[in-house]
Design a protein around this motif. Sequence first.
Motif, mmCIF file in Angstrom:
data_model
loop_
_atom_site.group_PDB
_atom_site.id
_atom_site.type_symbol
_atom_site.label_atom_id
_atom_site.label_comp_id
_atom_site.label_asym_id
_atom_site.label_seq_id
_atom_site.Cartn_x
_atom_site.Cartn_y
_atom_site.Cartn_z
ATOM 1 N N GLY A 37 -18.606 -1.460 10.557
ATOM 2 C CA GLY A 37 -18.257 -2.751 11.137
ATOM 3 C C GLY A 37 -16.852 -3.188 10.831
ATOM 4 N N GLY A 38 -16.110 -2.369 10.093
ATOM 5 C CA GLY A 38 -14.712 -2.680 9.813
ATOM 6 C C GLY A 38 -14.447 -3.252 8.450
ATOM 7 N N THR A 39 -15.460 -3.344 7.594
ATOM 8 C CA THR A 39 -15.242 -3.833 6.238
ATOM 9 C C THR A 39 -14.466 -2.798 5.430
ATOM 10 O OG1 THR A 39 -17.320 -5.067 6.295
ATOM 11 C CG2 THR A 39 -16.357 -4.623 4.120
ATOM 12 N N PHE A 40 -13.386 -3.229 4.811
ATOM 13 C CA PHE A 40 -12.596 -2.307 4.001
ATOM 14 C C PHE A 40 -13.378 -1.883 2.770
ATOM 15 C CE2 PHE A 40 -9.822 -1.631 0.333
ATOM 16 C CZ PHE A 40 -9.033 -0.586 0.793
ATOM 17 N N LEU A 41 -13.408 -0.584 2.492
ATOM 18 C CA LEU A 41 -14.107 -0.047 1.333
ATOM 19 C C LEU A 41 -13.147 0.463 0.268
ATOM 20 C CD1 LEU A 41 -17.003 1.907 3.100
ATOM 21 C CD2 LEU A 41 -17.027 -0.433 2.192
ATOM 22 N N THR A 42 -12.229 1.308 0.657
ATOM 23 C CA THR A 42 -11.276 1.838 -0.323
ATOM 24 C C THR A 42 -10.156 2.557 0.406
ATOM 25 O OG1 THR A 42 -11.108 3.079 -2.408
ATOM 26 C CG2 THR A 42 -12.321 4.127 -0.624
ATOM 27 N N SER A 43 -9.160 2.952 -0.353
ATOM 28 C CA SER A 43 -8.099 3.816 0.165
ATOM 29 C C SER A 43 -7.658 4.743 -0.946
ATOM 30 C CB SER A 43 -6.907 3.000 0.683
ATOM 31 O OG SER A 43 -6.219 2.372 -0.376
ATOM 32 N N PHE A 44 -7.075 5.855 -0.578
ATOM 33 C CA PHE A 44 -6.552 6.781 -1.578
ATOM 34 C C PHE A 44 -5.362 7.527 -1.003
ATOM 35 C CE2 PHE A 44 -10.149 8.740 0.582
ATOM 36 C CZ PHE A 44 -9.663 9.971 1.000
ATOM 37 N N GLY A 45 -4.487 7.944 -1.914
ATOM 38 C CA GLY A 45 -3.270 8.654 -1.528
ATOM 39 C C GLY A 45 -2.034 7.808 -1.717
ATOM 40 N N THR A 46 -1.000 8.417 -2.260
ATOM 41 C CA THR A 46 0.323 7.811 -2.333
ATOM 42 C C THR A 46 1.335 8.837 -1.841
ATOM 43 O OG1 THR A 46 0.603 8.576 -4.620
ATOM 44 C CG2 THR A 46 -0.260 6.337 -4.291
ATOM 45 N N GLN A 47 2.518 8.392 -1.504
ATOM 46 C CA GLN A 47 3.503 9.312 -0.946
ATOM 47 C C GLN A 47 3.996 10.301 -1.989
ATOM 48 O OE1 GLN A 47 6.977 7.501 0.755
ATOM 49 N NE2 GLN A 47 7.544 9.329 1.889
ATOM 50 N N GLY A 48 4.016 11.569 -1.615
ATOM 51 C CA GLY A 48 4.533 12.587 -2.507
ATOM 52 C C GLY A 48 3.924 13.938 -2.220
ATOM 53 N N SER A 49 4.223 14.896 -3.082
ATOM 54 C CA SER A 49 3.727 16.260 -2.912
ATOM 55 C C SER A 49 2.899 16.733 -4.099
ATOM 56 C CB SER A 49 4.900 17.220 -2.688
ATOM 57 O OG SER A 49 5.817 17.155 -3.774
ATOM 58 N N GLY A 50 2.593 15.845 -5.028
ATOM 59 C CA GLY A 50 1.756 16.209 -6.162
ATOM 60 C C GLY A 50 0.286 16.237 -5.786
ATOM 61 N N ASN A 51 -0.542 16.622 -6.725
ATOM 62 C CA ASN A 51 -1.977 16.635 -6.479
ATOM 63 C C ASN A 51 -2.456 15.223 -6.147
ATOM 64 O OD1 ASN A 51 -1.952 19.334 -7.111
ATOM 65 N ND2 ASN A 51 -2.798 19.063 -9.168
ATOM 66 N N GLY A 52 -3.175 15.098 -5.047
ATOM 67 C CA GLY A 52 -3.691 13.794 -4.644
ATOM 68 C C GLY A 52 -2.706 12.921 -3.911
ATOM 69 N N GLN A 53 -1.474 13.378 -3.777
ATOM 70 C CA GLN A 53 -0.481 12.640 -3.008
ATOM 71 C C GLN A 53 -0.424 13.183 -1.583
ATOM 72 O OE1 GLN A 53 3.042 13.064 -5.647
ATOM 73 N NE2 GLN A 53 2.866 10.853 -5.967
ATOM 74 N N LEU A 54 0.105 12.387 -0.683
ATOM 75 C CA LEU A 54 0.120 12.745 0.731
ATOM 76 C C LEU A 54 1.491 12.464 1.325
ATOM 77 C CD1 LEU A 54 -3.284 11.069 1.699
ATOM 78 C CD2 LEU A 54 -2.889 13.517 1.372
ATOM 79 N N SER A 55 1.824 13.235 2.329
ATOM 80 C CA SER A 55 3.055 13.013 3.077
ATOM 81 C C SER A 55 2.734 13.142 4.557
ATOM 82 C CB SER A 55 4.135 14.036 2.677
ATOM 83 O OG SER A 55 5.317 13.826 3.418
ATOM 84 N N LEU A 56 2.595 11.991 5.203
ATOM 85 C CA LEU A 56 2.274 11.912 6.626
ATOM 86 C C LEU A 56 0.986 12.651 6.963
ATOM 87 C CD1 LEU A 56 5.828 12.284 8.198
ATOM 88 C CD2 LEU A 56 4.651 10.248 7.382
ATOM 89 N N PRO A 57 -0.140 12.227 6.403
ATOM 90 C CA PRO A 57 -1.420 12.852 6.753
ATOM 91 C C PRO A 57 -1.783 12.554 8.199
ATOM 92 C CG PRO A 57 -1.790 10.844 5.506
ATOM 93 C CD PRO A 57 -0.299 11.093 5.489
ATOM 94 N N THR A 58 -2.303 13.541 8.896
ATOM 95 C CA THR A 58 -2.656 13.364 10.309
ATOM 96 C C THR A 58 -4.150 13.432 10.555
ATOM 97 O OG1 THR A 58 -2.252 15.723 10.631
ATOM 98 C CG2 THR A 58 -0.462 14.218 11.210
ATOM 99 N N GLY A 59 -4.830 14.396 9.927
ATOM 100 C CA GLY A 59 -6.238 14.611 10.201
ATOM 101 C C GLY A 59 -7.104 14.384 8.986
ATOM 102 N N VAL A 60 -8.394 14.154 9.240
ATOM 103 C CA VAL A 60 -9.346 13.927 8.158
ATOM 104 C C VAL A 60 -10.714 14.410 8.622
ATOM 105 C CG1 VAL A 60 -9.792 11.561 8.932
ATOM 106 C CG2 VAL A 60 -10.227 12.173 6.552
#
Length: 642
Positions: free
Chosen positions: A572-595
Amino acid sequence: MLLHRSFDIKREASSRPQSSLERSKNYNRATSLILLAVSLSASMLILTQTTLRATGTNTFTYSRQWGSYGGPISPNGVAIDSAGNLFVADAKNSAVYKFRSNGSFVTSWGTPGTGPEHFNSPQGIARDPQGNIFVSDSVNNNVQKFFPNGTFITSWGTTGSANAQFQTPLGVSVNSTGFVYVVDQGNKRVQIFRNNGTFVSSFGSLGTGPGQFLSPYGVAIDQSGTVYVSDSSDLPPDGVSDNITKFTKTGSFLLEWGGLNAGGRLATPALMAVDNSSNIYVTDTTRNNVQEFTTSGSLVRTIGSAGSTSGKFNGPIGVAVDSQMNLYIGDSNNFRVQKLSANTGLFSSVTYLKQGLFSSPFDSALDSSGHVYVVDEGNNRIQMFSTNGSFVMSWGTTGNLTGQFDQPFGIAIDHNGNVYVTDSNNNRVEKFLSNGTFVTSWGRLGSGNSQFLTPFGIAVDTMNNVYVVDNQNNRVEKFSSSGNFTSIIGATSMLNAPEGITVDTSGNVYVSDSGNNRIMKFNSAGTLVPAWGTNGVLNHQFSSPGLLALDSSGNLLVADYGNNRVQEFSNGGTFLTSFGTQGSGNGQLSLPTGVAVDSLGNVYVDDTGNYPSSTTNNRVEVFSMSASFFPTSCGMCVTKPS
């Protein structure tokens, strides 16, 4: 600073629609007000999101990853040994590849970097009478010598203008007695070395007189030891050269031919080769052909023209001739080496893609057998892995024939294991069996039913109906599993460069309205349910939301491309969580496209990493759900997934 999608949609400039992020810059304030009025409930969710996060929701932690950059070969220099083995200097991947005469892969060596066995844009490649391989490195300003199996022997050269120093070494050639000739482009000269790297002499200087250069590029040596050098300049302030100069083995001027300023046929001559009869072959990167000359400069023939089909070229650079007079051309921007058979006059091609590596992994999907299918967009293929990242198989090559791709973006798998791929620049959907066997395709360029203008995300419902996001027609098209058109979802005035799509078990359709930075939800009848999201960096806000996925509890995961994160919402659109920060380390993301999400709730994220460097990240990262605290009383909270 606004980020932009890294992919290149091949349209004429006059008709090329704006990218998703460009559209978001021009977001109409009036549309925002309308959306706010229609989506009051979503607005209320935004107001309460801080409370939801503070009281505890789902939590994802980094688990594992696989992949790194591995784009298609970008062949510059090519060389052939006496056994017909092909050696390729790959400028973009900073490597050398060795292939058998039948095109099968033998070995490769080199990685990006400096020092022995590392390259930064290798250009020229040549072999001596003993079979040793010499490679010029245009950025590291050196020449490296290897045994034919890739074992490092020695290197020489540093940056500078003194003897044995270089400023952009390009073409390299070895004469019958083992002397190595290297084009030192930035210093407007050719340097001569013994095969151990000892400097002997040099010739050439800046100018337009006999024996001078403006921008020397390639070098070749015939059986008598005569030296031929291509000079490729057609820009100020140096002027125009685009010619071939002939020298004695010590560098004395003999003859010059070609040049646009003299009415010649050469536009941008690059690397060169000589055959057994001392005919000279020169690649022309502007005219997209290979030109053959006699030793006196008379044109014998022109081979090829611009294009991507067999016998056509896109930016050819390297050229070589074997003892059987077969011709090999490094067709750089078509990512292949083409071989012209002297016996049949027919072309064949050699290319190579490293398995398990990526060039812009764009989307993923999982089947019921525990396989992960990844759209390797930059390599125009689909790769299959186990859930732990072990490579299983791949299929697809560049082109517009059945089973080929030109920038594939989205992927989905139906309940029978069939695989559907959006082939964006070919404006079609292709359907395959799980082993990559082509089944059928549908779609063509246009705005009518069953037509597309850059198909993007794709999803399959419980009845195996196929939903395709028609990105630049601002709509979703629905088809049967065999490709028969059913209906349109979403008016063009409602969507702005949509990208991702997924369908829940009740038939509700979720669409990432990327240009408007929101999620649109339609019920099974196609009626719009209140949307959520605005432009921004806070929870419940987006910066060009990309592809989507649903977990087994019906929660929606969104690849928040420009914010370098994944956000999770209830259905229904209720926010639950988010993960990822910009970078190239473990758990970091740089322009993620798919999931994508597996049955255990593990989230697979396509971390393209295409800004600012096209070689960063290029991986799939997996995040696992952790136990988290849920409040005992919250009217707007969702139930913890089991």
